[in-house]
Design a protein around this motif. Sequence first.
Motif, mmCIF file in Angstrom:
data_model
loop_
_atom_site.group_PDB
_atom_site.id
_atom_site.type_symbol
_atom_site.label_atom_id
_atom_site.label_comp_id
_atom_site.label_asym_id
_atom_site.label_seq_id
_atom_site.Cartn_x
_atom_site.Cartn_y
_atom_site.Cartn_z
ATOM 1 N N ARG A 56 4.095 7.115 19.723
ATOM 2 C CA ARG A 56 5.109 6.543 20.617
ATOM 3 C C ARG A 56 5.974 5.486 19.908
ATOM 4 N NH1 ARG A 56 4.824 8.446 25.742
ATOM 5 N NH2 ARG A 56 2.791 9.064 26.611
ATOM 6 N N ALA A 57 5.833 5.380 18.606
ATOM 7 C CA ALA A 57 6.729 4.512 17.830
ATOM 8 C C ALA A 57 8.031 5.292 17.621
ATOM 9 C CB ALA A 57 6.088 4.133 16.499
ATOM 10 N N GLN A 302 -0.416 4.332 7.341
ATOM 11 C CA GLN A 302 -1.106 3.775 8.499
ATOM 12 C C GLN A 302 -1.827 2.450 8.277
ATOM 13 O OE1 GLN A 302 -3.565 6.553 10.806
ATOM 14 N NE2 GLN A 302 -2.792 8.213 9.527
ATOM 15 N N ALA A 303 -2.148 2.111 7.047
ATOM 16 C CA ALA A 303 -3.021 0.955 6.801
ATOM 17 C C ALA A 303 -2.478 -0.323 7.433
ATOM 18 C CB ALA A 303 -3.226 0.764 5.299
ATOM 19 N N ALA A 304 -1.206 -0.605 7.235
ATOM 20 C CA ALA A 304 -0.624 -1.828 7.784
ATOM 21 C C ALA A 304 -0.600 -1.776 9.310
ATOM 22 C CB ALA A 304 0.791 -2.024 7.234
ATOM 23 N N ALA A 305 -0.313 -0.609 9.862
ATOM 24 C CA ALA A 305 -0.266 -0.457 11.319
ATOM 25 C C ALA A 305 -1.646 -0.639 11.936
ATOM 26 C CB ALA A 305 0.295 0.916 11.682
ATOM 27 N N LEU A 306 -2.647 -0.075 11.282
ATOM 28 C CA LEU A 306 -4.022 -0.199 11.778
ATOM 29 C C LEU A 306 -4.447 -1.658 11.834
ATOM 30 C CD1 LEU A 306 -6.669 1.399 12.531
ATOM 31 C CD2 LEU A 306 -7.287 1.196 10.113
ATOM 32 N N LYS A 307 -4.139 -2.395 10.776
ATOM 33 C CA LYS A 307 -4.516 -3.812 10.708
ATOM 34 C C LYS A 307 -3.755 -4.625 11.757
ATOM 35 C CE LYS A 307 -4.888 -7.659 7.426
ATOM 36 N NZ LYS A 307 -4.636 -8.095 6.023
ATOM 37 N N ALA A 322 4.828 -2.231 12.192
ATOM 38 C CA ALA A 322 4.307 -2.052 10.834
ATOM 39 C C ALA A 322 4.404 -0.595 10.399
ATOM 40 C CB ALA A 322 2.852 -2.522 10.772
ATOM 41 N N PHE A 323 4.104 0.315 11.311
ATOM 42 C CA PHE A 323 4.195 1.744 11.022
ATOM 43 C C PHE A 323 5.644 2.141 10.753
ATOM 44 C CE2 PHE A 323 4.645 6.078 13.075
ATOM 45 C CZ PHE A 323 4.240 6.787 11.956
ATOM 46 N N ALA A 327 7.231 3.802 7.350
ATOM 47 C CA ALA A 327 7.904 5.100 7.470
ATOM 48 C C ALA A 327 9.337 5.001 6.951
ATOM 49 C CB ALA A 327 7.891 5.568 8.924
ATOM 50 N N LYS A 328 10.015 3.903 7.272
ATOM 51 C CA LYS A 328 11.395 3.712 6.799
ATOM 52 C C LYS A 328 11.441 3.570 5.286
ATOM 53 C CE LYS A 328 15.494 0.794 7.339
ATOM 54 N NZ LYS A 328 16.069 -0.387 8.034
ATOM 55 N N MET A 329 10.508 2.807 4.714
ATOM 56 C CA MET A 329 10.471 2.642 3.260
ATOM 57 C C MET A 329 10.279 3.983 2.560
ATOM 58 S SD MET A 329 11.051 -0.576 2.594
ATOM 59 C CE MET A 329 12.201 -0.416 3.981
#
Length: 346
Positions: A56-57, A302-307, A322-323, A327-329
């Motif tokens: 849903r992002a 996902q790592a940054a989003a999970l944290k 964060a996700f 994704a943009k990068m």
Amino acid sequence: MFMTEELAKIAQAMVAPGKGILAADESSGTIKKRFDSIGVTSTEDSRRDYREMLFRADDAMQNYVSGVILYDETIRQKAKDGTTLVDVMKAAGSIPGIKVDTGAKALAGRNASIEAVTEGLDGLRERLAEYHQLGARFAKWRAVITITDSLPSWNCVKANAHALARYAALCQEAGIVPIVEPEVLMDGAHAGHTIERCYEVTEWTQRVVFQELYDAGVALEGMVLKPNMVIAGQKCAKQASPEQVAELTVKCLKSTVPSAVPGIAFLSGGQSDEQATQNLSLINEIGDLPWKVTFSYGRALQAAALKAWGGKAENVAAGQSAFTHRAKMNSLAALGQWKQNLEKAA
């Protein structure tokens, strides 16, 4: 012919410029380890909540993600509001995919303690038919190759390439695009896993894979390759520069991958988030590539989003932010336009 055209259309959409594939197909065991790292209990509901947060992002999914590889549990799940997760993804413009292998198991023989072959061909035709009904339009099968002084063996490379080809042919028969993933692991403990050794093994593996795909009658226009980058092993004392990684990766791919393949979606394979992004961007900066070159990252997306999420409903927006950033990068990297200062500006 119609089927091949449809498969080619899906494959092209999977590697659309500036878009990549989110690998959200972690097994129950793998996602438990990731949840353990943030102190969250892995349950069916918590796994659903986490993945729903990602799907849903909208900014990320609509602009930077072409498709999502799902796990068997996830493709059957519904969001909190009762919408299937598949429909949530489709509403965001992403193509649903599915992991269909059942994991790498010890390859019987003299190297059983080190080498593995991926299983899951039994009953695959029937499972693919069901997954197609559930909305999957592409699939993934991962083979793993380990480097040591004397390995991989021909037996291991051949067995995995043959299984990949059989899987790919069954996928196309079912109207599903196969992601063919022969991964030369970079996280082994072998000190001699230099970038040069990785090049040798990766080139050999990919040559065998494409021979097997040809023998199985797989239409190259209707598949996507998910390879490792040519990179030194994590335990190797001599680490290559990002520029060397890009140069040797492109050289290897140009010598092994037919131009009929629509696209290459790299796995991150244990690289750090920014390392995976930088290397992808440098590969695309080289240019003059006969295929689209993008990403199919799991942990590196996902790592940054999970944290940031941490299992708390009040952190959903932070997790999505964060996700979206990662994704943009990687979208910029898929266009050869990523720069280090864009990370700091976030």
